[in-house]
Scaffold this active site. Sequence first.
Site, short mmCIF file in Angstrom:
data_model
loop_
_atom_site.label_atom_id
_atom_site.label_comp_id
_atom_site.label_asym_id
_atom_site.label_seq_id
_atom_site.Cartn_x
_atom_site.Cartn_y
_atom_site.Cartn_z
N LEU A 1 22.66 38.71 35.84
CA LEU A 1 23.60 39.03 36.92
C LEU A 1 24.66 37.93 36.99
O LEU A 1 24.47 36.84 36.46
CB LEU A 1 22.84 39.14 38.24
CG LEU A 1 21.79 40.28 38.26
CD1 LEU A 1 20.88 40.14 39.47
CD2 LEU A 1 22.48 41.63 38.25
N CYS B 1 32.05 35.88 34.88
CA CYS B 1 32.38 34.52 35.33
C CYS B 1 31.55 33.46 34.61
O CYS B 1 32.11 32.59 33.96
CB CYS B 1 32.25 34.42 36.86
SG CYS B 1 32.20 32.73 37.45
N CYS C 1 35.41 32.43 34.13
CA CYS C 1 35.74 31.25 34.95
C CYS C 1 34.99 29.98 34.53
O CYS C 1 35.57 28.90 34.54
CB CYS C 1 35.42 31.47 36.43
SG CYS C 1 35.30 33.13 36.99
N HIS D 1 23.05 31.79 34.27
CA HIS D 1 22.53 33.16 34.20
C HIS D 1 21.13 33.22 34.81
O HIS D 1 20.79 34.13 35.58
CB HIS D 1 22.41 33.63 32.74
CG HIS D 1 23.71 33.81 32.04
ND1 HIS D 1 24.91 33.93 32.68
CD2 HIS D 1 24.00 33.91 30.71
CE1 HIS D 1 25.88 34.09 31.78
NE2 HIS D 1 25.35 34.08 30.59
N PHE E 1 40.12 8.72 53.86
CA PHE E 1 41.14 8.04 53.06
C PHE E 1 40.50 7.26 51.92
O PHE E 1 39.49 6.61 52.15
CB PHE E 1 41.94 7.12 53.96
CG PHE E 1 43.23 6.68 53.34
CD1 PHE E 1 44.26 7.59 53.15
CD2 PHE E 1 43.40 5.37 52.93
CE1 PHE E 1 45.46 7.19 52.58
CE2 PHE E 1 44.59 4.98 52.35
CZ PHE E 1 45.62 5.88 52.17
C1 KPC Z 1 27.97 28.65 38.42
C2 KPC Z 1 28.45 29.74 39.23
O1 KPC Z 1 28.21 29.83 40.41
C3 KPC Z 1 29.30 30.71 38.60
S1 KPC Z 1 28.52 32.24 38.33
C4 KPC Z 1 28.79 33.09 39.84
C5 KPC Z 1 28.34 34.47 39.76
S2 KPC Z 1 28.15 35.13 41.31
O2 KPC Z 1 27.35 34.20 42.15
O3 KPC Z 1 27.44 36.40 41.19
O4 KPC Z 1 29.45 35.33 41.92
#
Ligand code: KPC
Length: 518
Positions: free
Chosen positions: A75, A79, A84, A134, A496
């Site tokens: 899941l 990303c 990302c 993952h 600061f």
């Molecule tokens: C490391 C990380 O949080 C990026 S993967 C995010 C997948 S999700 O939590 O399902 O948006």
Amino acid sequence: MTDIRQEHDTIGDWGKRIDDLIEGRAQGALFNVNEDDDREYDAIFLGGGAGGRFGSAYLRAMGGRQLIIEKWPFLGGSCPHNACVPHHLLSECAAQLMLERTMSGKLWFQDMTGVRAPIKELIDVFRKGRVGPHAIMNYQSKEQLDLEYVLNAEGTILDSHTVEVAGRRFRAKNLVLGLGARPQPLACDGGDLKGVYNYVNLVETLDYEPGNTVVVVGGSKTAVEYGCFFNATGRRTIMVVRTQLLKLIADQETRQYAIDRMTDQGMEIWEGSQIERLESDAQGRVCAAFIRTPQGVERVETDFVFAGLGEIPNSEMPAKVLGVKLGAKNEIIVNHKLRTSVPNVYAIGDLIGSPMEMFKARKSGTYAARCIMGEDVSYKPEDWPDFLHTHYEVSWAGLSEEEAKARYKNIITIKMPPDTPDGLNVALPASDRTMLYAFLEPKMSGFQKIIIDEATRRIVGAHHVGYGAKDAFQYLSHLMKQGLTIDQLGDLDELFLNPTHFIQLARLRAGQRTLKNL
Ligand code: KPC
């Protein structure tokens, strides 16, 4: 097919299981389905990326029953797999390499002359490590969020209530589509040659160390983020941009600062240009790019072309099976309740078009869930804070100076470095992760500006090039929408030295009845 409902893998176990499935040492769907629950599903989420996972978590938290169906064995979606997360890894390396090149031979820094940092080795590091996030997503979703899911098997939509996966049919009151998007291909002769990459096949298939010249196609976030990394490795990097680079940074002073620092690093920005064709060598790999520029066609020898041209939503199956309405860019059209044109079918995330950002994926998922669970809520992304990476982090919220001038009678700006003849040559801004630049190469220490409507004293725009400010922009954007004034900003408690200096600078002017620039 493996029934994992009664198995309680640790995060480490999950890592091994996912790795085996990705690398082909194991096969078959993973079923985490609660067979003891005879309630009808409130929603099937087709796609377990950020939208499907957050939507599911929210729906489950509200007491509903959900099922995620996901083709990958994990899941979290693209990303952590190829989007990302690897991009952030590369951008962090770009920043580090720029620092090392700038400080080369000074203090304790090694001499970087002639050093070319590896691309493939870093990609291999990512591929090896990506299974960690993952594993956390699978573990958290099952053991902590109590989600039901089927992984490692593609779901087929049968109708607006039914999905088939790995030989089983599941029915739900609603269907939530979160099928994501894929990179736009490079449409030119040779655009599919070996050696032509995008953010997906770069991670999945790079099997050689690119040579000394990189051609990047595109002028927006993805192209710039990867391009700056390739440049930072020490390779000649040509950005081929059809119109203008970084048009999405609306504040021209901020945009220019970011672009100037890119060119200082040796990046070649060929605006008004496009790839005419790519030439291949005897092995079928790209060996040269023919680039049409305003001055004519240039032939550039290269074995590595990167296309950062945006993404196409994966809307084909729902369009074909359900007839959901699509927009001009293949995106599924939804209303403010995330409903498609087909009753009981919702769509979320990248599938519904821009902005293809994590906040929208996650939030659209949760809003679809809330609508399904009977809440009267609606969601449309508006006035979100934004960012991108060059060798720096560039963050912004609200209006550009140009937009603010057009909207308000009189605007005030507060910025660093100050608008003086010394300009970029003063050690300002001196802040987190730019301190060495401030003292040794001041013009590289960043740029920042807030824009104030004089009449209401409200902060209407904020812009930053540097490091460590992105986090603040998440909150700053919210405060600005609430009407944050220069007086309120100046009354906050700064930690600061801070990356933006906004609080203390606002305080220096807050006492003024008639505000002046700073
Ligand atoms: C490391 C990380 O949080 C990026 S993967 C995010 C997948 S999700 O939590 O399902 O948006």
